[in-house]
Design a protein around this motif. Structure first.
Motif, PDB file in Angstrom:
ATOM      1  N   ALA A  17      35.472 -29.567  50.245  1.00  0.00           N
ATOM      2  CA  ALA A  17      36.690 -30.281  50.044  1.00  0.00           C
ATOM      3  C   ALA A  17      37.606 -29.966  51.235  1.00  0.00           C
ATOM      4  O   ALA A  17      38.358 -30.793  51.573  1.00  0.00           O
ATOM      5  N   LEU A  69      36.769 -31.538  54.426  1.00  0.00           N
ATOM      6  CA  LEU A  69      36.657 -32.899  54.481  1.00  0.00           C
ATOM      7  C   LEU A  69      38.380 -33.173  54.077  1.00  0.00           C
ATOM      8  O   LEU A  69      38.705 -34.484  54.060  1.00  0.00           O
ATOM      9  N   HIS A  70      39.193 -32.387  54.256  1.00  0.00           N
ATOM     10  CA  HIS A  70      40.702 -32.516  53.894  1.00  0.00           C
ATOM     11  C   HIS A  70      40.953 -33.114  52.630  1.00  0.00           C
ATOM     12  O   HIS A  70      42.045 -34.300  52.350  1.00  0.00           O
ATOM     13  N   MET A  71      40.067 -33.093  51.631  1.00  0.00           N
ATOM     14  CA  MET A  71      40.225 -33.563  50.200  1.00  0.00           C
ATOM     15  C   MET A  71      40.495 -32.559  49.333  1.00  0.00           C
ATOM     16  O   MET A  71      40.694 -32.903  48.065  1.00  0.00           O
ATOM     17  N   ASP A  72      41.356 -31.450  49.715  1.00  0.00           N
ATOM     18  CA  ASP A  72      41.630 -30.517  48.753  1.00  0.00           C
ATOM     19  C   ASP A  72      42.875 -30.594  48.301  1.00  0.00           C
ATOM     20  O   ASP A  72      43.088 -30.059  46.827  1.00  0.00           O
ATOM     21  N   GLN A  73      43.649 -31.723  48.147  1.00  0.00           N
ATOM     22  CA  GLN A  73      44.819 -31.851  47.687  1.00  0.00           C
ATOM     23  C   GLN A  73      44.784 -33.476  46.869  1.00  0.00           C
ATOM     24  O   GLN A  73      45.838 -33.790  46.284  1.00  0.00           O
ATOM     25  N   ALA A  74      43.601 -33.999  46.951  1.00  0.00           N
ATOM     26  CA  ALA A  74      43.477 -35.410  46.041  1.00  0.00           C
ATOM     27  C   ALA A  74      42.587 -35.257  45.167  1.00  0.00           C
ATOM     28  O   ALA A  74      41.605 -34.389  45.099  1.00  0.00           O
ATOM     29  N   THR A  96      39.639 -35.620  42.901  1.00  0.00           N
ATOM     30  CA  THR A  96      38.259 -35.747  43.168  1.00  0.00           C
ATOM     31  C   THR A  96      37.162 -35.882  41.835  1.00  0.00           C
ATOM     32  O   THR A  96      37.461 -35.022  41.229  1.00  0.00           O
ATOM     33  N   ARG A 125      40.764 -26.244  42.667  1.00  0.00           N
ATOM     34  CA  ARG A 125      40.893 -27.714  42.425  1.00  0.00           C
ATOM     35  C   ARG A 125      41.539 -28.299  41.230  1.00  0.00           C
ATOM     36  O   ARG A 125      40.678 -28.670  40.508  1.00  0.00           O
TER      37      ARG A 125
END
Length: 88
Positions: free
Chosen positions: A5, A8-13, A15, A43
């Motif tokens: 995460a 992929l720069h998804m750690d603040q979205a 999921t 997360r």
């Protein structure tokens, strides 16, 4: 999962995390508890669930879903197919 995460720069979205396979369906409550505690800590926006479907069934649902098709009926069929459910 947490490292992926971040990469992929998804750690603040928000999921969706789907866990599949015999590791998650087996009798290892300490492993499941540790995973969910770590996930909730690192997360908090992730929504994790364990599925009884084998990973290949998820691949089929994803492929159909990306074409804009509703997968609800297919999901029920896959759940009843003994080749795609349970553990070996």
């Amino acid at each position: 999962m947490i490292g992926c995460a971040r990469l992929l720069h998804m750690d603040q979205a928000p999921t969706e995390v789907v866990l599949a396979g015999s590791l998650w369906l087996g009798q290892a409550p300490h492993l499941k508890d540790a995973f969910f505690q770590r996930l909730n800590r690192d997360r908090p926006m992730a929504n994790a669930r364990i599925t009884e479907l084998r990973p290949v069934a998820g691949a089929v649902l994803t492929a159909i879903g990306t074409r804009g098709k509703n997968t609800r009926a297919l999901r029920e069929v896959l759940k009843r197919d003994s080749r795609l459910t349970g553990v070996e």
